[in-house]
Design a protein around this motif. Structure first.
Motif, PDB file in Angstrom:
ATOM      1  N   ASP A 159      -8.019 -40.488 -22.359  1.00  0.00           N
ATOM      2  CA  ASP A 159      -9.461 -40.279 -22.208  1.00  0.00           C
ATOM      3  C   ASP A 159      -9.928 -41.171 -21.059  1.00  0.00           C
ATOM      4  O   ASP A 159     -10.328 -42.317 -21.265  1.00  0.00           O
ATOM      5  CB  ASP A 159     -10.195 -40.608 -23.510  1.00  0.00           C
ATOM      6  CG  ASP A 159     -11.658 -40.205 -23.493  1.00  0.00           C
ATOM      7  OD1 ASP A 159     -12.215 -39.992 -22.400  1.00  0.00           O
ATOM      8  OD2 ASP A 159     -12.247 -40.107 -24.580  1.00  0.00           O
ATOM      9  N   HIS A 160      -9.841 -40.644 -19.848  1.00  0.00           N
ATOM     10  CA  HIS A 160     -10.149 -41.425 -18.649  1.00  0.00           C
ATOM     11  C   HIS A 160     -11.569 -41.978 -18.671  1.00  0.00           C
ATOM     12  O   HIS A 160     -11.792 -43.141 -18.342  1.00  0.00           O
ATOM     13  CB  HIS A 160      -9.948 -40.588 -17.383  1.00  0.00           C
ATOM     14  CG  HIS A 160     -10.432 -41.277 -16.151  1.00  0.00           C
ATOM     15  ND1 HIS A 160      -9.696 -42.267 -15.529  1.00  0.00           N
ATOM     16  CD2 HIS A 160     -11.579 -41.143 -15.440  1.00  0.00           C
ATOM     17  CE1 HIS A 160     -10.382 -42.715 -14.484  1.00  0.00           C
ATOM     18  NE2 HIS A 160     -11.532 -42.044 -14.419  1.00  0.00           N
TER      19      HIS A 160
ATOM     20  N   ARG B 194     -21.554 -33.976 -20.475  1.00  0.00           N
ATOM     21  CA  ARG B 194     -20.428 -33.559 -21.306  1.00  0.00           C
ATOM     22  C   ARG B 194     -19.477 -32.673 -20.506  1.00  0.00           C
ATOM     23  O   ARG B 194     -18.256 -32.842 -20.551  1.00  0.00           O
ATOM     24  CB  ARG B 194     -20.929 -32.805 -22.549  1.00  0.00           C
ATOM     25  CG  ARG B 194     -19.837 -32.452 -23.532  1.00  0.00           C
ATOM     26  CD  ARG B 194     -20.345 -31.713 -24.771  1.00  0.00           C
ATOM     27  NE  ARG B 194     -21.568 -32.270 -25.308  1.00  0.00           N
ATOM     28  CZ  ARG B 194     -22.730 -31.607 -25.356  1.00  0.00           C
ATOM     29  NH1 ARG B 194     -22.825 -30.377 -24.907  1.00  0.00           N
ATOM     30  NH2 ARG B 194     -23.802 -32.173 -25.884  1.00  0.00           N
ATOM     31  N   THR B 195     -20.043 -31.755 -19.734  1.00  0.00           N
ATOM     32  CA  THR B 195     -19.228 -30.871 -18.895  1.00  0.00           C
ATOM     33  C   THR B 195     -18.500 -31.670 -17.821  1.00  0.00           C
ATOM     34  O   THR B 195     -17.293 -31.485 -17.603  1.00  0.00           O
ATOM     35  CB  THR B 195     -20.118 -29.791 -18.247  1.00  0.00           C
ATOM     36  OG1 THR B 195     -20.764 -29.043 -19.285  1.00  0.00           O
ATOM     37  CG2 THR B 195     -19.303 -28.865 -17.370  1.00  0.00           C
ATOM     38  N   ALA B 196     -19.221 -32.576 -17.169  1.00  0.00           N
ATOM     39  CA  ALA B 196     -18.597 -33.417 -16.132  1.00  0.00           C
ATOM     40  C   ALA B 196     -17.486 -34.260 -16.732  1.00  0.00           C
ATOM     41  O   ALA B 196     -16.429 -34.452 -16.113  1.00  0.00           O
ATOM     42  CB  ALA B 196     -19.644 -34.297 -15.467  1.00  0.00           C
ATOM     43  N   ARG B 197     -17.707 -34.770 -17.940  1.00  0.00           N
ATOM     44  CA  ARG B 197     -16.698 -35.587 -18.624  1.00  0.00           C
ATOM     45  C   ARG B 197     -15.423 -34.785 -18.871  1.00  0.00           C
ATOM     46  O   ARG B 197     -14.314 -35.268 -18.646  1.00  0.00           O
ATOM     47  CB  ARG B 197     -17.276 -36.103 -19.945  1.00  0.00           C
ATOM     48  CG  ARG B 197     -16.362 -37.027 -20.706  1.00  0.00           C
ATOM     49  CD  ARG B 197     -17.100 -37.558 -21.946  1.00  0.00           C
ATOM     50  NE  ARG B 197     -16.352 -38.617 -22.562  1.00  0.00           N
ATOM     51  CZ  ARG B 197     -15.525 -38.439 -23.584  1.00  0.00           C
ATOM     52  NH1 ARG B 197     -15.353 -37.236 -24.101  1.00  0.00           N
ATOM     53  NH2 ARG B 197     -14.873 -39.473 -24.096  1.00  0.00           N
ATOM     54  N   LYS B 198     -15.580 -33.556 -19.320  1.00  0.00           N
ATOM     55  CA  LYS B 198     -14.417 -32.694 -19.567  1.00  0.00           C
ATOM     56  C   LYS B 198     -13.652 -32.442 -18.269  1.00  0.00           C
ATOM     57  O   LYS B 198     -12.416 -32.478 -18.246  1.00  0.00           O
ATOM     58  CB  LYS B 198     -14.851 -31.368 -20.193  1.00  0.00           C
ATOM     59  CG  LYS B 198     -15.297 -31.498 -21.625  1.00  0.00           C
ATOM     60  CD  LYS B 198     -15.769 -30.165 -22.170  1.00  0.00           C
ATOM     61  CE  LYS B 198     -16.276 -30.302 -23.590  1.00  0.00           C
ATOM     62  NZ  LYS B 198     -16.789 -29.027 -24.131  1.00  0.00           N
ATOM     63  N   ILE B 199     -14.378 -32.187 -17.195  1.00  0.00           N
ATOM     64  CA  ILE B 199     -13.737 -31.927 -15.897  1.00  0.00           C
ATOM     65  C   ILE B 199     -12.981 -33.160 -15.406  1.00  0.00           C
ATOM     66  O   ILE B 199     -11.825 -33.076 -14.988  1.00  0.00           O
ATOM     67  CB  ILE B 199     -14.784 -31.466 -14.859  1.00  0.00           C
ATOM     68  CG1 ILE B 199     -15.328 -30.085 -15.240  1.00  0.00           C
ATOM     69  CG2 ILE B 199     -14.206 -31.476 -13.452  1.00  0.00           C
ATOM     70  CD1 ILE B 199     -16.549 -29.659 -14.456  1.00  0.00           C
ATOM     71  N   ILE B 200     -13.637 -34.316 -15.465  1.00  0.00           N
ATOM     72  CA  ILE B 200     -12.998 -35.553 -14.995  1.00  0.00           C
ATOM     73  C   ILE B 200     -11.777 -35.883 -15.840  1.00  0.00           C
ATOM     74  O   ILE B 200     -10.724 -36.259 -15.307  1.00  0.00           O
ATOM     75  CB  ILE B 200     -14.012 -36.718 -14.982  1.00  0.00           C
ATOM     76  CG1 ILE B 200     -15.037 -36.488 -13.874  1.00  0.00           C
ATOM     77  CG2 ILE B 200     -13.308 -38.058 -14.803  1.00  0.00           C
ATOM     78  CD1 ILE B 200     -16.210 -37.443 -13.880  1.00  0.00           C
ATOM     79  N   ASN B 201     -11.890 -35.738 -17.157  1.00  0.00           N
ATOM     80  CA  ASN B 201     -10.740 -36.021 -18.018  1.00  0.00           C
ATOM     81  C   ASN B 201      -9.575 -35.070 -17.736  1.00  0.00           C
ATOM     82  O   ASN B 201      -8.413 -35.459 -17.856  1.00  0.00           O
ATOM     83  CB  ASN B 201     -11.131 -35.974 -19.498  1.00  0.00           C
ATOM     84  CG  ASN B 201     -11.785 -37.264 -19.949  1.00  0.00           C
ATOM     85  OD1 ASN B 201     -11.562 -38.330 -19.377  1.00  0.00           O
ATOM     86  ND2 ASN B 201     -12.597 -37.175 -20.980  1.00  0.00           N
ATOM     87  N   ARG B 202      -9.871 -33.840 -17.340  1.00  0.00           N
ATOM     88  CA  ARG B 202      -8.803 -32.901 -16.966  1.00  0.00           C
ATOM     89  C   ARG B 202      -8.159 -33.302 -15.637  1.00  0.00           C
ATOM     90  O   ARG B 202      -6.953 -33.129 -15.450  1.00  0.00           O
ATOM     91  CB  ARG B 202      -9.339 -31.481 -16.895  1.00  0.00           C
ATOM     92  CG  ARG B 202      -9.551 -30.887 -18.259  1.00  0.00           C
ATOM     93  CD  ARG B 202      -9.898 -29.424 -18.194  1.00  0.00           C
ATOM     94  NE  ARG B 202     -10.216 -28.946 -19.530  1.00  0.00           N
ATOM     95  CZ  ARG B 202     -11.270 -28.211 -19.817  1.00  0.00           C
ATOM     96  NH1 ARG B 202     -12.096 -27.828 -18.867  1.00  0.00           N
ATOM     97  NH2 ARG B 202     -11.490 -27.824 -21.050  1.00  0.00           N
ATOM     98  N   LEU B 203      -8.973 -33.819 -14.709  1.00  0.00           N
ATOM     99  CA  LEU B 203      -8.423 -34.277 -13.430  1.00  0.00           C
ATOM    100  C   LEU B 203      -7.456 -35.444 -13.631  1.00  0.00           C
ATOM    101  O   LEU B 203      -6.461 -35.564 -12.933  1.00  0.00           O
ATOM    102  CB  LEU B 203      -9.547 -34.694 -12.478  1.00  0.00           C
ATOM    103  CG  LEU B 203     -10.402 -33.582 -11.897  1.00  0.00           C
ATOM    104  CD1 LEU B 203     -11.591 -34.169 -11.134  1.00  0.00           C
ATOM    105  CD2 LEU B 203      -9.568 -32.696 -10.979  1.00  0.00           C
ATOM    106  N   PHE B 204      -7.760 -36.301 -14.596  1.00  0.00           N
ATOM    107  CA  PHE B 204      -6.905 -37.436 -14.910  1.00  0.00           C
ATOM    108  C   PHE B 204      -6.095 -37.113 -16.165  1.00  0.00           C
ATOM    109  O   PHE B 204      -6.105 -37.849 -17.149  1.00  0.00           O
ATOM    110  CB  PHE B 204      -7.760 -38.700 -15.117  1.00  0.00           C
ATOM    111  CG  PHE B 204      -8.407 -39.199 -13.865  1.00  0.00           C
ATOM    112  CD1 PHE B 204      -7.752 -40.108 -13.047  1.00  0.00           C
ATOM    113  CD2 PHE B 204      -9.662 -38.739 -13.480  1.00  0.00           C
ATOM    114  CE1 PHE B 204      -8.351 -40.573 -11.888  1.00  0.00           C
ATOM    115  CE2 PHE B 204     -10.262 -39.193 -12.313  1.00  0.00           C
ATOM    116  CZ  PHE B 204      -9.596 -40.112 -11.512  1.00  0.00           C
ATOM    117  N   PHE B 205      -5.354 -36.000 -16.128  1.00  0.00           N
ATOM    118  CA  PHE B 205      -4.652 -35.454 -17.283  1.00  0.00           C
ATOM    119  C   PHE B 205      -3.605 -36.404 -17.860  1.00  0.00           C
ATOM    120  O   PHE B 205      -3.254 -36.298 -19.031  1.00  0.00           O
ATOM    121  CB  PHE B 205      -3.998 -34.116 -16.927  1.00  0.00           C
ATOM    122  CG  PHE B 205      -2.998 -34.196 -15.811  1.00  0.00           C
ATOM    123  CD1 PHE B 205      -1.670 -34.489 -16.069  1.00  0.00           C
ATOM    124  CD2 PHE B 205      -3.406 -33.997 -14.495  1.00  0.00           C
ATOM    125  CE1 PHE B 205      -0.746 -34.567 -15.035  1.00  0.00           C
ATOM    126  CE2 PHE B 205      -2.495 -34.067 -13.462  1.00  0.00           C
ATOM    127  CZ  PHE B 205      -1.162 -34.361 -13.732  1.00  0.00           C
TER     128      PHE B 205
END
Length: 105
Positions: free
Chosen positions: A58-59, A43-54
């Protein structure tokens, strides 16, 4: 050129998922984050990745769907390149049928 770079990025992500994270070699890290979003680390990794692909809504979800669409496409191809017209999987034989089907045959 853009498709080529996207292919390289996908290849790297699949490699990291397989090599470092001991996951499926056909799944990207983003898709795996979406699939395992109920687990705290993912879940944490998902939030980080989705922020990277702002710039994407929902990347991780998009990546998962893309992997599923490609898997379905692969499974529906025939040997001569045509798409199968029925619901059978190309190359399916008696060994791959469920036990219940074998008992009726």
């Amino acid at each position: 050129m853009r498709d080529w770079l996207g292919g390289i990025a996908t290849w790297i992500s699949q490699g990291l998922n397989c090599w470092l994270l001991k996951g499926n070699p056909d799944m990207t890290v983003s898709a795996r984050c979406h699939l395992n979003q109920d687990l705290p680390r993912w879940r944490t990794a998902r939030k980080i990745i989705n922020r990277l692909f702002f710039w994407q809504d929902d990347h991780c979800k998009s990546s998962f769907r893309s992997d599923v669409v490609y898997a379905v496409w692969v499974l529906t191809q025939t040997e001569d390149g045509r798409i199968a017209s029925d619901n059978t999987i190309v190359g399916q034989d008696e060994c791959s049928q469920p036990q219940a089907s074998k008992a009726r045959a």
